[in-house]
Design a protein around this motif. Structure first.
Motif, mmCIF file in Angstrom:
data_model
loop_
_atom_site.group_PDB
_atom_site.id
_atom_site.type_symbol
_atom_site.label_atom_id
_atom_site.label_comp_id
_atom_site.label_asym_id
_atom_site.label_seq_id
_atom_site.Cartn_x
_atom_site.Cartn_y
_atom_site.Cartn_z
ATOM 1 N N GLN A 19 55.732 70.652 -13.381
ATOM 2 C CA GLN A 19 56.139 71.820 -12.623
ATOM 3 C C GLN A 19 55.830 71.609 -11.148
ATOM 4 O O GLN A 19 54.744 71.138 -10.805
ATOM 5 N N PRO A 20 56.779 71.952 -10.260
ATOM 6 C CA PRO A 20 56.477 71.854 -8.836
ATOM 7 C C PRO A 20 55.401 72.867 -8.455
ATOM 8 O O PRO A 20 55.481 74.033 -8.823
ATOM 9 N N THR A 21 54.375 72.419 -7.747
ATOM 10 C CA THR A 21 53.256 73.287 -7.407
ATOM 11 C C THR A 21 53.337 73.814 -5.985
ATOM 12 O O THR A 21 52.646 74.758 -5.636
ATOM 13 N N GLN A 22 54.175 73.206 -5.152
ATOM 14 C CA GLN A 22 54.321 73.641 -3.774
ATOM 15 C C GLN A 22 55.723 74.196 -3.554
ATOM 16 O O GLN A 22 56.674 73.819 -4.229
ATOM 17 N N ARG A 23 55.845 75.104 -2.587
ATOM 18 C CA ARG A 23 57.143 75.698 -2.305
ATOM 19 C C ARG A 23 58.163 74.628 -1.922
ATOM 20 O O ARG A 23 59.323 74.697 -2.327
ATOM 21 N N ARG A 24 57.744 73.642 -1.164
ATOM 22 C CA ARG A 24 58.667 72.586 -0.759
ATOM 23 C C ARG A 24 59.192 71.825 -1.967
ATOM 24 O O ARG A 24 60.383 71.521 -2.053
#
Length: 221
Positions: A19-24
Motif C-alpha cells: 500500500q502506498p504510505t505517502q500522498r505522492r
C-alpha cells in the motif's frame, strides 16, 4: 451471498504488492490506474503492457513493479476501482433521489451502469473484468456474483426485502441477464441502443417482480 472478500483485519485485499504510505506514492498509483484504464479503451487488454502503462502514466517501469507484479494485477485494481465507484454512485443516487419502490431503484442502477459505460475510462472495456478473468474480483466467486452481492446489500438496506436464498438467486440472475442484454446494447451502439437498454429494464423488473413480489407485479401491470 458474499461481497468482496475481506482479510482478518476487516479490510478488503487488493492486488497491490504494498500500500502506498505517502500522498505522492498514492497519486502515482492513481496515475498508473488511470493510464491502464485509458489504454484498455485505446488498445485492449491483449496489447496492454506494463511498459505502456508506465509510459502513459509518466512513471519509471520500476515504479510500476514496486506496486504491481504484472498487467493483470493493475487491471484487477482498475476493476475493483470501477466496482467501488459503481456501488458508491448507486448509493449516492439512493440518498439523493426518491423512489416509489425497489423497481424504480433497479432502473436507477441500470441508468448508472449505462452512464459509467459511456463516461468512465476502462469501464466499457472491462465491465467488471469479465473479458480478462471470470474470477478477477474474487478467486472463489465469479465477478457477477460479487456484484450481485453488493447490489443485494443496497436493496436490503434501502427497501427491507426479505433476506433469503430466493433473493440471492433472483438478484444474481437479474445481474447476469441485465449484463448480457446491456452488452448487446453497447455492441449495437457505442452509446447504448436506447430500445435495448429499455428492454433490459423491463426484463429485470418483470423477472424480479415475479420472484419477489407477485402481488405488486399485478398492481404495476
Amino acid at each position: 451471498m458474499s461481497s468482496l472478500p475481506v482479510d482478518e483485519d476487516g479490510t478488503e485485499p487488493t492486488p497491490l504488492r504494498r500500500q502506498p504510505t505517502q500522498r505522492r506514492s498514492a497519486r502515482r498509483v492513481e496515475r498508473m490506474l488511470d493510464a491502464c484504464a485509458h489504454l484498455l479503451d485505446d488498445v485492449g487488454y491483449e496489447a496492454l503492457s506494463t511498459t505502456r502503462i508506465a509510459e502513459r502514466a509518466g512513471v519509471a517501469i520500476g515504479s510500476v513493479y514496486q506496486f504491481f507484479p504484472d498487467k493483470r494485477a493493475i487491471t484487477q485494481e482498475v476493476t475493483r476501482r470501477n466496482v467501488e465507484l459503481f456501488v458508491s454512485r448507486v448509493g449516492a443516487r439512493f440518498l439523493d433521489e426518491d423512489y416509489r419502490g425497489w423497481w424504480e431503484a433497479v432502473d436507477a442502477i441500470i441508468d448508472e451502469y449505462v452512464d459509467m459505460h459511456r463516461s468512465v475510462p476502462g469501464f466499457k472495456s472491462l465491465h467488471f473484468g469479465d473479458v480478462v478473468d471470470l474470477n478477477l474480483l474474487d478467486s472463489d466467486s465469479e465477478n457477477n456474483m460479487v456484484i450481485a452481492g453488493r447490489l443485494r446489500g443496497l436493496l436490503l438496506e434501502e427497501y427491507g426485502l426479505a433476506d433469503s436464498e430466493e433473493l440471492d438467486v433472483a438478484v444474481l440472475v437479474a445481474v447476469e441477464a441485465g449484463d448480457a442484454v446491456l452488452k448487446l446494447a453497447f455492441r449495437r451502439d457505442p452509446k447504448g441502443e436506447p430500445e435495448i437498454v429499455a428492454a433490459a429494464k423491463q426484463l429485470i423488473r418483470s423477472f424480479l417482480s415475479r420472484r419477489l413480489n407477485p402481488r405488486r407485479q399485478r398492481q404495476q401491470a
